[in-house]
Motif scaffolding. Structure first.
Motif, PDB file in Angstrom:
ATOM      1  N   PRO A  65       0.811  -1.215   0.000  1.00  0.00           N
ATOM      2  CA  PRO A  65       0.000   0.000   0.000  1.00  0.00           C
ATOM      3  C   PRO A  65       0.846   1.268   0.000  1.00  0.00           C
ATOM      4  O   PRO A  65       1.939   1.308   0.558  1.00  0.00           O
ATOM      5  N   GLY A  66       0.305   2.295  -0.643  1.00  0.00           N
ATOM      6  CA  GLY A  66       0.893   3.623  -0.597  1.00  0.00           C
ATOM      7  C   GLY A  66       0.173   4.430   0.462  1.00  0.00           C
ATOM      8  O   GLY A  66      -0.344   3.888   1.432  1.00  0.00           O
ATOM      9  N   ARG A  67       0.090   5.698   0.231  1.00  0.00           N
ATOM     10  CA  ARG A  67      -0.559   6.593   1.193  1.00  0.00           C
ATOM     11  C   ARG A  67      -2.075   6.442   1.175  1.00  0.00           C
ATOM     12  O   ARG A  67      -2.662   6.044   0.177  1.00  0.00           O
ATOM     13  N   LEU A  68      -2.672   6.837   2.302  1.00  0.00           N
ATOM     14  CA  LEU A  68      -4.122   6.938   2.426  1.00  0.00           C
ATOM     15  C   LEU A  68      -4.417   8.385   2.796  1.00  0.00           C
ATOM     16  O   LEU A  68      -3.809   8.928   3.720  1.00  0.00           O
ATOM     17  N   ALA A  69      -5.332   9.024   2.076  1.00  0.00           N
ATOM     18  CA  ALA A  69      -5.704  10.409   2.353  1.00  0.00           C
ATOM     19  C   ALA A  69      -7.179  10.468   2.736  1.00  0.00           C
ATOM     20  O   ALA A  69      -8.013   9.849   2.085  1.00  0.00           O
ATOM     21  N   VAL A  70      -7.475  11.184   3.799  1.00  0.00           N
ATOM     22  CA  VAL A  70      -8.858  11.419   4.208  1.00  0.00           C
ATOM     23  C   VAL A  70      -9.295  12.725   3.571  1.00  0.00           C
ATOM     24  O   VAL A  70      -8.607  13.738   3.676  1.00  0.00           O
ATOM     25  N   ILE A  71     -10.439  12.698   2.897  1.00  0.00           N
ATOM     26  CA  ILE A  71     -10.940  13.870   2.186  1.00  0.00           C
ATOM     27  C   ILE A  71     -12.029  14.541   3.017  1.00  0.00           C
ATOM     28  O   ILE A  71     -12.992  13.904   3.412  1.00  0.00           O
ATOM     29  N   ASP A  72     -11.836  15.822   3.283  1.00  0.00           N
ATOM     30  CA  ASP A  72     -12.846  16.603   3.998  1.00  0.00           C
ATOM     31  C   ASP A  72     -13.670  17.381   2.989  1.00  0.00           C
ATOM     32  O   ASP A  72     -13.127  17.943   2.042  1.00  0.00           O
ATOM     33  N   GLY A  73     -14.952  17.410   3.194  1.00  0.00           N
ATOM     34  CA  GLY A  73     -15.811  18.211   2.325  1.00  0.00           C
ATOM     35  C   GLY A  73     -16.225  17.490   1.060  1.00  0.00           C
ATOM     36  O   GLY A  73     -16.129  16.275   0.948  1.00  0.00           O
ATOM     37  N   THR A  74     -16.661  18.270   0.103  1.00  0.00           N
ATOM     38  CA  THR A  74     -17.175  17.747  -1.156  1.00  0.00           C
ATOM     39  C   THR A  74     -16.042  17.565  -2.156  1.00  0.00           C
ATOM     40  O   THR A  74     -15.174  18.423  -2.289  1.00  0.00           O
ATOM     41  N   MET A  75     -16.089  16.459  -2.858  1.00  0.00           N
ATOM     42  CA  MET A  75     -15.062  16.169  -3.855  1.00  0.00           C
ATOM     43  C   MET A  75     -15.438  16.806  -5.182  1.00  0.00           C
ATOM     44  O   MET A  75     -16.551  16.671  -5.658  1.00  0.00           O
ATOM     45  N   ASN A  76     -14.480  17.520  -5.765  1.00  0.00           N
ATOM     46  CA  ASN A  76     -14.616  18.045  -7.120  1.00  0.00           C
ATOM     47  C   ASN A  76     -13.246  17.946  -7.774  1.00  0.00           C
ATOM     48  O   ASN A  76     -12.299  17.452  -7.163  1.00  0.00           O
ATOM     49  N   SER A  77     -13.117  18.409  -8.993  1.00  0.00           N
ATOM     50  CA  SER A  77     -11.847  18.284  -9.717  1.00  0.00           C
ATOM     51  C   SER A  77     -10.700  18.977  -8.994  1.00  0.00           C
ATOM     52  O   SER A  77      -9.591  18.429  -8.899  1.00  0.00           O
ATOM     53  N   THR A  78     -10.932  20.150  -8.456  1.00  0.00           N
ATOM     54  CA  THR A  78      -9.883  20.899  -7.772  1.00  0.00           C
ATOM     55  C   THR A  78      -9.413  20.160  -6.525  1.00  0.00           C
ATOM     56  O   THR A  78      -8.209  20.035  -6.277  1.00  0.00           O
ATOM     57  N   VAL A  79     -10.356  19.666  -5.739  1.00  0.00           N
ATOM     58  CA  VAL A  79     -10.019  18.907  -4.534  1.00  0.00           C
ATOM     59  C   VAL A  79      -9.293  17.624  -4.936  1.00  0.00           C
ATOM     60  O   VAL A  79      -8.283  17.254  -4.334  1.00  0.00           O
ATOM     61  N   TYR A  80      -9.786  16.955  -5.973  1.00  0.00           N
ATOM     62  CA  TYR A  80      -9.163  15.708  -6.420  1.00  0.00           C
ATOM     63  C   TYR A  80      -7.705  15.925  -6.853  1.00  0.00           C
ATOM     64  O   TYR A  80      -6.835  15.134  -6.518  1.00  0.00           O
ATOM     65  N   GLN A  81      -7.443  16.991  -7.575  1.00  0.00           N
ATOM     66  CA  GLN A  81      -6.089  17.245  -8.076  1.00  0.00           C
ATOM     67  C   GLN A  81      -5.089  17.429  -6.929  1.00  0.00           C
ATOM     68  O   GLN A  81      -3.908  17.101  -7.066  1.00  0.00           O
ATOM     69  N   LYS A  82      -5.554  17.935  -5.815  1.00  0.00           N
ATOM     70  CA  LYS A  82      -4.686  18.119  -4.654  1.00  0.00           C
ATOM     71  C   LYS A  82      -4.245  16.757  -4.082  1.00  0.00           C
ATOM     72  O   LYS A  82      -3.133  16.630  -3.570  1.00  0.00           O
ATOM     73  N   ILE A  83      -5.086  15.753  -4.208  1.00  0.00           N
ATOM     74  CA  ILE A  83      -4.788  14.435  -3.639  1.00  0.00           C
ATOM     75  C   ILE A  83      -3.590  13.785  -4.323  1.00  0.00           C
ATOM     76  O   ILE A  83      -2.622  13.430  -3.648  1.00  0.00           O
ATOM     77  N   PRO A  84      -3.605  13.606  -5.661  1.00  0.00           N
ATOM     78  CA  PRO A  84      -2.402  13.025  -6.268  1.00  0.00           C
ATOM     79  C   PRO A  84      -1.176  13.927  -6.122  1.00  0.00           C
ATOM     80  O   PRO A  84      -0.058  13.436  -5.977  1.00  0.00           O
TER      81      PRO A  84
END
Length: 153
Positions: A40-59
């Motif tokens: 396994p690699g990293r696990l990220a917990v997402i706060d709030g609503t997911m959209n393209s901008t939020v998603y791009q921050k994850i990778p």
């Protein structure tokens, strides 16, 4: 289980004094994770609503550190489903700009995605620990993810 807490008058329902609880499977958290054959690699917990901008921050924050951690060669490929946040014009451009090669993937095919098995196991392990609030749920997700063994190739 009852808890008694002393607070100043008229402060009982202030946000800082409330612990949200999970009742009747009503609580949930959204997480993003990655893995390779080596583990396994990293696990990220997402706060709030997911959209393209939020998603791009994850990778941006998690893929390259995971690639290094998993000791992947330069030829690694990112697999993601065809959710709108993954296939949006801005995300596609962002992935290209950041030189992240993605695997073409058929729509509506969750049964083929290997991470779905990992999500199933994670949910089962977290559920067995019976989290009583959202903070516990998030922590148990992180704890159980950390227990997934790395595989030596």
């Amino acid at each position: 289980m009852s808890r008694y807490i002393w607070r100043k008058r008229n402060t009982a329902f202030q946000k800082k004094n409330i612990i949200p609880t999970v009742k009747y499977s009503g609580g949930s958290v959204m997480v993003w994770g990655c893995f390779a054959a080596s583990g396994p690699g990293r696990l990220a917990v997402i706060d709030g609503t997911m959209n393209s901008t939020v998603y791009q921050k994850i990778p941006k924050e998690n893929v390259r550190p995971s690639v290094r951690q998993l000791k992947l060669k330069r030829s690694w490929v990112l697999q993601q489903d065809n959710g709108p946040k993954h296939t949006s014009k801005s995300t596609s451009e962002w992935l290209k700009k950041n030189k992240m090669k993605t695997l073409e993937w058929p729509s509506q095919s969750p049964d083929l995605n290997p991470i779905e098995m990992l999500w199933h196991d994670l949910k089962k392990a977290v559920h067995a620990r019976k989290p009583s609030n959202k903070a516990e749920l998030q922590q148990f997700c992180k704890d159980e993810w950390a227990k997934i063994p790395s595989l030596a190739l």
